[in-house]
Design a protein around this motif. Structure first.
Motif, PDB file in Angstrom:
ATOM      1  N   GLU A 172       6.524   0.166  -0.981  1.00  0.00           N
ATOM      2  CA  GLU A 172       6.366  -0.129  -2.408  1.00  0.00           C
ATOM      3  C   GLU A 172       5.537  -1.367  -2.712  1.00  0.00           C
ATOM      4  O   GLU A 172       5.140  -1.570  -3.866  1.00  0.00           O
ATOM      5  N   THR A 173       5.259  -2.220  -1.737  1.00  0.00           N
ATOM      6  CA  THR A 173       4.520  -3.450  -2.017  1.00  0.00           C
ATOM      7  C   THR A 173       3.335  -3.599  -1.072  1.00  0.00           C
ATOM      8  O   THR A 173       3.410  -3.223   0.104  1.00  0.00           O
ATOM      9  N   LYS A 174       2.268  -4.158  -1.606  1.00  0.00           N
ATOM     10  CA  LYS A 174       1.104  -4.455  -0.769  1.00  0.00           C
ATOM     11  C   LYS A 174       1.433  -5.551   0.236  1.00  0.00           C
ATOM     12  O   LYS A 174       0.924  -5.547   1.355  1.00  0.00           O
ATOM     13  N   GLU A 175       2.275  -6.487  -0.180  1.00  0.00           N
ATOM     14  CA  GLU A 175       2.626  -7.590   0.697  1.00  0.00           C
ATOM     15  C   GLU A 175       3.369  -7.105   1.936  1.00  0.00           C
ATOM     16  O   GLU A 175       3.117  -7.563   3.055  1.00  0.00           O
ATOM     17  N   LEU A 177       3.204  -4.066   3.272  1.00  0.00           N
ATOM     18  CA  LEU A 177       2.257  -3.331   4.112  1.00  0.00           C
ATOM     19  C   LEU A 177       1.314  -4.286   4.834  1.00  0.00           C
ATOM     20  O   LEU A 177       1.009  -4.111   6.022  1.00  0.00           O
ATOM     21  N   LYS A 178       0.881  -5.322   4.132  1.00  0.00           N
ATOM     22  CA  LYS A 178      -0.028  -6.298   4.733  1.00  0.00           C
ATOM     23  C   LYS A 178       0.655  -7.058   5.868  1.00  0.00           C
ATOM     24  O   LYS A 178       0.051  -7.276   6.926  1.00  0.00           O
ATOM     25  N   ARG A 208       1.458   6.168   4.630  1.00  0.00           N
ATOM     26  CA  ARG A 208       1.211   4.940   3.879  1.00  0.00           C
ATOM     27  C   ARG A 208       0.057   4.147   4.495  1.00  0.00           C
ATOM     28  O   ARG A 208      -0.641   3.396   3.816  1.00  0.00           O
ATOM     29  N   THR A 334      -7.464   0.448   6.232  1.00  0.00           N
ATOM     30  CA  THR A 334      -6.377   0.018   5.355  1.00  0.00           C
ATOM     31  C   THR A 334      -6.165  -1.482   5.473  1.00  0.00           C
ATOM     32  O   THR A 334      -5.959  -2.184   4.480  1.00  0.00           O
ATOM     33  N   LEU A 338      -6.828  -4.627   2.520  1.00  0.00           N
ATOM     34  CA  LEU A 338      -5.801  -5.611   2.167  1.00  0.00           C
ATOM     35  C   LEU A 338      -6.249  -7.033   2.500  1.00  0.00           C
ATOM     36  O   LEU A 338      -5.468  -7.975   2.399  1.00  0.00           O
TER      37      LEU A 338
END
Length: 342
Positions: A172-175, A177-178, A208, A334, A338
């Motif tokens: 749910e968050t880019k953070e 995943l990053k 994802r 990906t 980011l």
């Protein structure tokens, strides 16, 4: 006449020594024979810039930003970014590389502020920013890490206490995943926790990051011990250190099991191969190079098959496992989206 020329040259040399001349070269051909050891380095010094360059017969040498760089002249001409040579919108070359003289040399070179100007024999002018040359030079590339990574063993990894990423944060968050991808790039492995232990949620997790790669094993593989499959992975036997799909046209790396018959080298090379194999195997089997982890339902492990080998101990009882292969280019893409260096 000669006295006037020598007097003029002496004056210029004095100016150079006093720092009045920032870029100087002999203009009169006859002076080269008179002064065979004449200065060929061109200095530019200011409060914000310290640049030294030298024009050699077959290459251009530049000292800037604490880096000594060497550029072939045909490379410099080929990488011209003028409107007639390069499309800045498509980032594609317009210049026909094959049309460039392999022995090309610039007619003149000059430095204006932080831009180098090369004038070629046909009159075309190439402009290069000094920082661009540092970034794209061979020497500059050696100084930076193209893909962030840490060379580690079990002790180093355990001491680093690399955190896992929570399933919800990952999705749910880019953070989230990053953070996951940063760990993956640094170490070649990364964990996601609290994943519902189903094939569907594992698939959602993988998507994802990347496209799931279709292989002879299907899109997602889900299996338990099955001796009828004719593959050690589907048994309860131990698996030594390996990477997967070495028999593909685009293999992941080294695999000690899936090796074809050695029939592509002459007999006198075979023994050298086995010697090298023994050296590699000894290194791989050193305890300090093994990191053991016990997977449990809800914990997903991602492995970079280009960096880290994997295996397992033999086991008893019932075990189910699901997984898939991801396309490496998409994983790295990906990460770049980011803001990570990959």
């Amino acid at each position: 006449m000669w006295c006037r020329r020598l007097s003029h040259l002496q004056s210029r040399l004095q100016d150079l020594l006093r720092g009045r001349v920032t870029c100087w070269a002999l203009q009169q051909p006859n002076f080269k024979s008179l002064f065979p050891l004449a200065i060929h380095w061109h200095h530019t010094a200011s409060k914000s810039l310290n640049c030294v360059w030298q024009q050699h017969e077959d290459h251009f040498e530049l000292q800037y930003a604490n880096t000594v760089m060497r550029f072939n002249y045909v490379w410099l001409r080929d990488h011209c970014r003028s409107a007639s040579c390069y499309n800045s919108k498509t980032h594609q070359r317009s210049l026909d590389t094959a049309s460039v003289d392999l022995c090309i040399q610039p007619k003149t070179i000059r430095l204006d502020e932080t831009t180098l100007f090369f004038t070629w024999p046909d009159g075309h002018v190439t402009r290069y920013d000094l920082d661009w040359l540092v970034k794209n030079s061979y020497e500059g590339q050696k100084q930076k890490v193209i893909q962030p990574r840490i060379l580690w063993n079990a002790e180093i990894y355990q001491q680093a206490q690399v955190p896992s990423v929570d399933f919800q944060s990952f999705l749910e968050t880019k953070e989230g995943l990053k953070n996951f991808l940063q760990n993956f790039l640094l170490y070649g492995i990364a964990f996601v926790e609290n994943v519902p232990p189903t094939q569907e949620h594992t698939e959602k997790l993988a998507e994802r990051i990347s496209l799931i790669r279709e292989t002879i094993y299907g899109r997602m593989w889900y299996f338990t011990s099955d001796f009828s499959r004719g593959d050690t992975a589907y048994t309860k036997l131990a698996l030594d250190r390996h990477t997967d799909t070495t028999y593909f046209q685009e293999p992941c790396g080294y695999n000690n099991y899936d090796r074809a018959v050695i029939n592509t080298v002459p007999y006198d090379v075979v023994h050298r191969w086995y010697t090298a194999h023994r050296t590699l195997t000894i290194e791989l089997r050193k305890p300090e190079n093994e990191f053991w982890v016990k997977l449990k339902p809800g914990r997903v492990l991602f492995i970079d098959n280009w960096r880290v080998l994997h295996g397992r101990e033999s086991f008893t009882g019932y075990r189910q496992l699901c997984g898939c292969y991801l396309t490496r280019d998409d994983v790295l893409n990906t990460a770049r989206l980011l803001g990570l260096q990959a």
